[in-house]
Design a protein around this motif. Sequence first.
Motif, PDB file in Angstrom:
ATOM      1  N   LEU A   1      63.135  92.317 -29.126  1.00 41.13           N
ATOM      2  CA  LEU A   1      64.569  92.177 -29.658  1.00 41.13           C
ATOM      3  C   LEU A   1      64.370  92.826 -31.117  1.00 41.13           C
ATOM      4  CD1 LEU A   1      65.800  88.700 -28.829  1.00 41.13           C
ATOM      5  CD2 LEU A   1      66.142  90.755 -27.647  1.00 41.13           C
ATOM      6  N   GLY A   2      65.175  93.860 -31.384  1.00 44.84           N
ATOM      7  CA  GLY A   2      65.440  94.485 -32.674  1.00 44.84           C
ATOM      8  C   GLY A   2      66.764  94.387 -33.315  1.00 44.84           C
TER       9      GLY A   2
ATOM     10  N   LEU B   1      67.082  86.419 -35.449  1.00 49.03           N
ATOM     11  CA  LEU B   1      66.191  86.934 -34.428  1.00 49.03           C
ATOM     12  C   LEU B   1      65.695  85.893 -33.566  1.00 49.03           C
ATOM     13  CD1 LEU B   1      64.593  89.679 -36.840  1.00 49.03           C
ATOM     14  CD2 LEU B   1      65.650  90.148 -34.574  1.00 49.03           C
ATOM     15  N   VAL B   2      65.449  84.784 -34.408  1.00 43.00           N
ATOM     16  CA  VAL B   2      64.719  83.464 -33.573  1.00 43.00           C
ATOM     17  C   VAL B   2      65.698  83.048 -32.731  1.00 43.00           C
ATOM     18  CG1 VAL B   2      63.765  81.162 -33.908  1.00 43.00           C
ATOM     19  CG2 VAL B   2      62.806  83.024 -35.453  1.00 43.00           C
ATOM     20  N   ARG B   3      67.014  82.978 -33.223  1.00 41.52           N
ATOM     21  CA  ARG B   3      67.928  82.290 -32.391  1.00 41.52           C
ATOM     22  C   ARG B   3      68.173  83.280 -31.181  1.00 41.52           C
ATOM     23  NH1 ARG B   3      71.950  81.027 -37.206  1.00 41.52           N
ATOM     24  NH2 ARG B   3      71.426  78.911 -37.780  1.00 41.52           N
ATOM     25  N   GLU B   4      68.209  84.474 -31.194  1.00 41.68           N
ATOM     26  CA  GLU B   4      68.379  85.494 -30.108  1.00 41.68           C
ATOM     27  C   GLU B   4      67.265  85.328 -29.190  1.00 41.68           C
ATOM     28  OE1 GLU B   4      71.094  87.149 -29.013  1.00 41.68           O
ATOM     29  OE2 GLU B   4      72.102  86.055 -30.791  1.00 41.68           O
TER      30      GLU B   4
ATOM     31  N   GLY C   1      64.301  94.671 -38.191  1.00 40.52           N
ATOM     32  CA  GLY C   1      63.673  93.307 -37.977  1.00 40.52           C
ATOM     33  C   GLY C   1      63.395  93.381 -36.295  1.00 40.52           C
ATOM     34  N   VAL C   2      62.396  93.081 -36.166  1.00 39.74           N
ATOM     35  CA  VAL C   2      62.126  92.680 -34.697  1.00 39.74           C
ATOM     36  C   VAL C   2      61.313  91.515 -34.585  1.00 39.74           C
ATOM     37  CG1 VAL C   2      59.531  93.305 -35.283  1.00 39.74           C
ATOM     38  CG2 VAL C   2      60.554  94.058 -33.037  1.00 39.74           C
ATOM     39  N   VAL C   3      61.517  91.208 -32.937  1.00 37.72           N
ATOM     40  CA  VAL C   3      60.605  89.684 -32.719  1.00 37.72           C
ATOM     41  C   VAL C   3      60.452  89.941 -31.269  1.00 37.72           C
ATOM     42  CG1 VAL C   3      62.950  88.323 -31.952  1.00 37.72           C
ATOM     43  CG2 VAL C   3      60.683  87.002 -32.796  1.00 37.72           C
ATOM     44  N   GLY C   4      59.275  89.298 -30.970  1.00 38.10           N
ATOM     45  CA  GLY C   4      58.984  89.470 -29.417  1.00 38.10           C
ATOM     46  C   GLY C   4      58.718  88.184 -28.614  1.00 38.10           C
TER      47      GLY C   4
END
Length: 92
Positions: free
Chosen positions: A32-33, A73-76, A42-45
């Motif tokens: 997710l970006g 990002l963590v919530r998503e 921002g990005v999270v995987g």
Amino acid sequence: MIKPIDFSPQVAQLLSDCALKSDDVTPETHLLGSWDNEQLVGVVGLDVCEGLGLLRSLAVQPAARGQGLAVSLVREVELLAQSLAVSQVYLL
């Protein structure tokens, strides 16, 4: 706005800028970006295996820090994990 993205040179650069590796991000990694205009900020995987999730590669550009982007990002990614029937999410 946070949305699903594919691995790209921009993702690799953001991870590198935040002292994170990108060589172990696989095609199966859900990313997710968050974008500010045309720049990835921002990005999270999320890696999923047998109903378990590994939250990984959480990175936010220094100029975008302090605004709650990492929390968003963590919530998503948690919502994404729920939609994929992941029972538990771990952060190493």
